[in-house]
Design a protein around this motif. Structure first.
Motif, mmCIF file in Angstrom:
data_model
loop_
_atom_site.group_PDB
_atom_site.id
_atom_site.type_symbol
_atom_site.label_atom_id
_atom_site.label_comp_id
_atom_site.label_asym_id
_atom_site.label_seq_id
_atom_site.Cartn_x
_atom_site.Cartn_y
_atom_site.Cartn_z
ATOM 1 N N UNK A 124 0.854 -1.184 0.000
ATOM 2 C CA UNK A 124 0.000 0.000 0.000
ATOM 3 C C UNK A 124 0.891 1.235 0.000
ATOM 4 N N UNK A 125 0.283 2.355 -0.294
ATOM 5 C CA UNK A 125 1.048 3.585 -0.445
ATOM 6 C C UNK A 125 0.472 4.636 0.472
ATOM 7 N N UNK A 126 1.201 4.891 1.557
ATOM 8 C CA UNK A 126 0.613 5.790 2.548
ATOM 9 C C UNK A 126 0.477 7.220 2.036
ATOM 10 N N UNK A 127 1.370 7.609 1.122
ATOM 11 C CA UNK A 127 1.321 8.996 0.646
ATOM 12 C C UNK A 127 0.155 9.249 -0.298
ATOM 13 N N UNK A 128 -0.568 8.195 -0.666
ATOM 14 C CA UNK A 128 -1.705 8.414 -1.571
ATOM 15 C C UNK A 128 -2.985 8.696 -0.791
ATOM 16 N N UNK A 137 5.865 14.807 8.366
ATOM 17 C CA UNK A 137 4.904 13.733 8.124
ATOM 18 C C UNK A 137 3.766 13.799 9.142
#
Lengths: 393, 393
Positions: free
Chosen positions: A15-19, A347
């Protein structure tokens, strides 16, 4: 087949947390590549690797009529003020292909580049068997490309080696400082000497207006995933007719195939998203002035923080910005998370894209951010500075 | 920038009719690349071009730890029975990079290939400045690669030129007839002469079990979008340690970058989907036997049609099948839609992927089709044959 260790199931659920919605990504290489809504919508239907090839008749993607790839490439050439466009794997491959073709035809051995060129320019030249001669930038703090030095540098190559450079390359906006260089004086020096002029427009075409014809460019290369809201990887190779035959040399055995492109680039989602985003791109370059204004505003806000100074030419003419941040570096040297503290503080405030660990100098890109998002970014940096005792004017 | 003609809005809404649910796609290059469910699910979050690069620390995708790219590449190497894996733009680029590296290190000038090699193999060799020497296939109707001829062919190159070939390439399953060739005798002939052995596994690794170590392969190349359920474009370059240093030569100026790869391949959705599909791929290669059975079943059904004959080795050992279809060709010569009639008749029955316009010989791939879908395909061809007066036994 060989044996694979356990735990490979986790690859199926990366998964891509920045999305996550609301996250602000400042990554200098990413801003111009974020998909348009139209591109994101076609991802599923064009997700398969050969999705553009359903109706390919000739084994060449540039000739496909359904979807209208051949029309699109013509429109793309017009948009760039160039004659012919081919797609390559990446921008660097477009440079490599150009150099291989020119070298085969002209047999010279030097590529003249600006001192702010991307590392891949050096690799493309070395892989093509060329020597790189570099025009140094002006150094700290502006690191400008000395555009007026190109003519003299070409003559020096000729004096020392008995031949002019094979080609000259200018990095339109560079990846280190985001300096924008005017191609016209370089183009003029090249034109007078009959040396092909390559413009690396990886950070410019697709986000700002670029007209290769007006700028006197022979070969314009760009990057779909960097500045054209494409999933990529895809490079844009745009040519003037005068050099097209040399660069697009055909294979001796398969004369319908272009040799150094290694035939068809085989693009699915990369090309589908490049096409789907094209109307957005054509429209968005008109707003480049506003984008530069926003970048300048952020510079002003950042420089309110103790020690922060924008490097590169002033005022900014591009949205990629490099700051020296000695204050943050001082904090890092005492922080238990060392250089990672800055990344982590950002972040926690929903901001990503500053390279984890770096604090001496940081790079970011404001392209496409709203004023509200920029304010959030400025506030975050100022808050972090204040939290660790840096002065904020 | 230049001026673009009107009507570009249509690029924003390109659609893909073959992606409609229920459509059967027989395209020989597409079957192994159709995304897994897991891959399709992550398309949106990893759609941006640099989606894998959020946490890149060293400018090399193979070293990224989050998502676990470096672990994945190790698992991929194990799965292929090889030591080291790098990702390239396409399979052909993996060949090109290998040839450039070997040539730089060994300085020889001939690549020995099988007569069924893909056109891109010839292009990669020509672009690398090599001459191609070809071992002809056995011709009509089986077109088999003469595996036992490799040793003699290498010796002949040595006799005539005073040096052995730079490398030997075998196309594991070829794109023309889907013949599967056993690499072991070729590997043995190479090993005895100290010539690197390249296996083009574009149509095999990812759909069937392939163990490079057991097969004696030095360099194994494959294609993510062809056989690994990846969006691509992405090539897999898998190496034995013995040749890795030559192929992955570093740049002189940027010693952390691999020269002929031109640095990092910059992969987003291509790599994300390759990873997401990997568990599926590891599992699916175990069912290759059933896939071959289904291919043989379809051959039987197709050969019930007047004039239809499967070309290539018999019985089939791969799911890519070439048929000669003189009956359909005869119909085309009288049909008002000429060769397109077959494509259109199939399309009306929900079947696509036979190259539009071709009827003398047709190619298709049964990989991953259910028995029910295959029955629909067989019935469609038989119905069309009957409709135009061909006999169906």
């Amino acid at each position: 087949m060989g044996k694979v260790r356990g735990g490979i199931e986790r690859y199926a659920s990366i998964s891509r947390e920045t999305s996550r919605p609301g996250v602000i990504n400042l990554n200098p290489i990413q801003r111009g590549g974020i998909l348009s809504g139209e591109a994101r919508e076609i991802l599923t239907s064009f997700g398969d690797g050969y999705s553009m090839c359903d109706f390919c008749m000739k084994g060449r993607i540039d000739l496909i009529k359904k979807p209208p790839v051949s029309d699109f490439l013509e429109d793309l050439a017009s948009f760039l003020g160039m004659d012919i466009v081919r797609l390559a794997n990446r921008c660097r491959d477009a440079i490599f292909v150009s150099l291989m073709g020119l070298k085969r035809s002209r047999g010279r051995s030097v590529l003249l580049v600006d001192g702010n060129a991307h590392y891949s320019t050096y690799l493309a030249a070395e892989a093509a068997g060329l020597e790189v001669v570099e025009i140094p930038n002006t150094g700290y703090p502006e690191f400008r490309v000395r555009l007026e030095a190109y003519g003299e540098a070409m003559d020096k190559v000729e004096d020392e080696r008995g031949e002019l450079p094979l080609a000259v390359l200018l990095t339109h906006a560079d990846p280190h400082y985001g300096n924008l260089s005017d191609p016209r004086p370089v183009a003029e020096a090249c034109r007078r000497r009959g040396v092909p002029f390559i413009l690396n427009a990886a950070y410019t075409a697709g986000v700002m207006p670029v007209d290769g014809k007006k700028l006197g460019v022979d070969i314009l290369v760009s990057s779909g995933h960097k500045s054209w809201a494409s999933s990529g990887p895809v490079g844009i190779l745009a040519l003037r007719e005068e050099v097209a035959e040399e660069v697009l040399l055909r294979s001796s055995r398969f004369p319908e195939k272009e040799l150094y492109l290694l035939g068809c680039p085989v693009l699915g989602v990369a090309l589908a998203t490049l096409m789907a985003s094209f109307p957005t791109v054509v429209e968005r370059v008109e707003h480049w002035g506003e984008e530069v204004e926003k970048a300048r505003w952020l510079v002003e806000q950042m420089e309110r923080i103790e020690g922060v100074r924008q490097l590169g030419g002033r005022p900014k003419e591009h949205t990629l910005i490099c700051f020296e941040t000695p204050g943050f570096h001082g904090i890092a040297s005492k922080h238990k998370r060392r250089g990672f503290f800055l990344y982590e503080e950002l972040k926690n405030r929903g901001i990503v894209g500053i390279q984890p660990g770096l604090t001496r100098r940081i790079k970011l890109n404001t392209y496409g951010l709203s004023q509200e998002e920029l304010e959030k970014v400025a506030r975050a940096f100022q808050e972090i500075a204040g939290k660790y005792g840096l002065e904020v004017r």
